[in-house]
Design a protein around this motif. Structure first.
Motif, PDB file in Angstrom:
ATOM      1  N   ASP A  31      12.562   5.246   4.252  1.00 13.10           N
ATOM      2  CA  ASP A  31      11.283   5.337   3.565  1.00 13.10           C
ATOM      3  C   ASP A  31      10.684   6.712   3.831  1.00 13.10           C
ATOM      4  O   ASP A  31      11.150   7.435   4.704  1.00 13.10           O
ATOM      5  CB  ASP A  31      10.315   4.219   3.975  1.00 13.10           C
ATOM      6  CG  ASP A  31      10.050   4.160   5.472  1.00 13.10           C
ATOM      7  OD1 ASP A  31      10.436   5.086   6.204  1.00 13.10           O
ATOM      8  OD2 ASP A  31       9.444   3.174   5.920  1.00 13.10           O
ATOM      9  N   GLU A  33       6.777   8.892   3.807  1.00 13.14           N
ATOM     10  CA  GLU A  33       5.328   8.840   3.686  1.00 13.14           C
ATOM     11  C   GLU A  33       4.941   9.572   2.403  1.00 13.14           C
ATOM     12  O   GLU A  33       5.548  10.572   2.027  1.00 13.14           O
ATOM     13  CB  GLU A  33       4.698   9.499   4.923  1.00 13.14           C
ATOM     14  CG  GLU A  33       3.250   9.129   5.143  1.00 13.14           C
ATOM     15  CD  GLU A  33       2.307  10.117   4.509  1.00 13.14           C
ATOM     16  OE1 GLU A  33       1.252   9.686   4.034  1.00 13.14           O
ATOM     17  OE2 GLU A  33       2.652  11.300   4.473  1.00 13.14           O
ATOM     18  N   ARG A  66       0.290   1.344   5.479  1.00 13.47           N
ATOM     19  CA  ARG A  66       0.343   1.062   6.910  1.00 13.47           C
ATOM     20  C   ARG A  66      -0.914   1.585   7.588  1.00 13.47           C
ATOM     21  O   ARG A  66      -1.264   2.758   7.436  1.00 13.47           O
ATOM     22  CB  ARG A  66       1.572   1.720   7.534  1.00 13.47           C
ATOM     23  CG  ARG A  66       2.871   1.192   6.972  1.00 13.47           C
ATOM     24  CD  ARG A  66       4.057   1.864   7.592  1.00 13.47           C
ATOM     25  NE  ARG A  66       5.281   1.483   6.897  1.00 13.47           N
ATOM     26  CZ  ARG A  66       6.434   2.092   7.060  1.00 13.47           C
ATOM     27  NH1 ARG A  66       6.533   3.108   7.898  1.00 13.47           N
ATOM     28  NH2 ARG A  66       7.486   1.702   6.391  1.00 13.47           N
ATOM     29  N   ARG A  74      -1.921   4.933   5.617  1.00  7.94           N
ATOM     30  CA  ARG A  74      -1.009   5.822   4.897  1.00  7.94           C
ATOM     31  C   ARG A  74      -0.039   4.984   4.071  1.00  7.94           C
ATOM     32  O   ARG A  74       0.348   3.891   4.474  1.00  7.94           O
ATOM     33  CB  ARG A  74      -0.241   6.704   5.868  1.00  7.94           C
ATOM     34  CG  ARG A  74      -1.154   7.671   6.563  1.00  7.94           C
ATOM     35  CD  ARG A  74      -0.371   8.615   7.387  1.00  7.94           C
ATOM     36  NE  ARG A  74      -1.302   9.465   8.109  1.00  7.94           N
ATOM     37  CZ  ARG A  74      -1.059  10.712   8.395  1.00  7.94           C
ATOM     38  NH1 ARG A  74       0.073  11.252   8.045  1.00  7.94           N
ATOM     39  NH2 ARG A  74      -1.937  11.424   9.052  1.00  7.94           N
ATOM     40  N   THR A  75       0.345   5.541   2.951  1.00  2.44           N
ATOM     41  CA  THR A  75       1.264   4.841   2.051  1.00  2.44           C
ATOM     42  C   THR A  75       2.685   5.344   2.288  1.00  2.44           C
ATOM     43  O   THR A  75       2.944   6.551   2.268  1.00  2.44           O
ATOM     44  CB  THR A  75       0.868   5.069   0.581  1.00  2.44           C
ATOM     45  OG1 THR A  75      -0.468   4.598   0.388  1.00  2.44           O
ATOM     46  CG2 THR A  75       1.812   4.341  -0.363  1.00  2.44           C
ATOM     47  N   TRP A  76       3.594   4.405   2.500  1.00  3.60           N
ATOM     48  CA  TRP A  76       5.014   4.702   2.667  1.00  3.60           C
ATOM     49  C   TRP A  76       5.739   4.203   1.427  1.00  3.60           C
ATOM     50  O   TRP A  76       5.409   3.162   0.867  1.00  3.60           O
ATOM     51  CB  TRP A  76       5.553   4.036   3.924  1.00  3.60           C
ATOM     52  CG  TRP A  76       5.005   4.708   5.150  1.00  3.60           C
ATOM     53  CD1 TRP A  76       3.777   4.534   5.707  1.00  3.60           C
ATOM     54  CD2 TRP A  76       5.655   5.710   5.926  1.00  3.60           C
ATOM     55  NE1 TRP A  76       3.625   5.359   6.791  1.00  3.60           N
ATOM     56  CE2 TRP A  76       4.752   6.088   6.959  1.00  3.60           C
ATOM     57  CE3 TRP A  76       6.896   6.318   5.868  1.00  3.60           C
ATOM     58  CZ2 TRP A  76       5.071   7.051   7.902  1.00  3.60           C
ATOM     59  CZ3 TRP A  76       7.221   7.274   6.818  1.00  3.60           C
ATOM     60  CH2 TRP A  76       6.315   7.632   7.816  1.00  3.60           C
ATOM     61  N   SER A  78       9.534   3.476  -0.516  1.00  2.10           N
ATOM     62  CA  SER A  78      10.967   3.247  -0.312  1.00  2.10           C
ATOM     63  C   SER A  78      11.596   2.693  -1.583  1.00  2.10           C
ATOM     64  O   SER A  78      10.914   2.110  -2.428  1.00  2.10           O
ATOM     65  CB  SER A  78      11.196   2.274   0.844  1.00  2.10           C
ATOM     66  OG  SER A  78      10.579   1.042   0.590  1.00  2.10           O
TER      67      SER A  78
END
Length: 104
Positions: A31, A33, A66, A74-76, A78
């Protein structure tokens, strides 16, 4: 879950240059960020958000917010299993179009 070979399949949704760059970057990691992906691709936040929404709607990408110890979550980003298979199938189809063993 059984393993299935990747089938060459040209995917017009992935083929759009920005989405191809996004999926290629995500294919190299578990993944990423959001800000790191934005910086790596050198594209605007709005363009990345828009293209990620298309990929999410197709089931190719997953977004995960997360929480952080301080500040905003923060957005991850994947690739989903379907997204990884679609990306690899698209790459395989492109290689077949080229028709050269040099690129296989």
């Amino acid at each position: 879950m059984s393993w299935e070979p990747i089938t060459p399949r040209f995917d017009e949704l992935i083929h759009m240059p920005t989405r191809l760059r996004i999926t290629a970057a995500l294919a190299t990691a578990t993944d990423m960020e959001f800000n790191a992906l934005e910086e790596a691709l050198q594209i605007s936040t709005s363009l990345l958000s828009k293209q990620l929404r298309v990929l999410v709607d197709a089931g190719y990408v997953k977004l995960d917010k997360r929480p952080q110890r301080t500040g905003r979550p923060r957005t991850w980003v994947s690739l989903t299993t379907a997204g990884r298979r679609a990306y690899l199938g698209h790459i395989k189809a492109l290689k077949e179009l080229i028709g050269s063993d040099e690129y296989r």
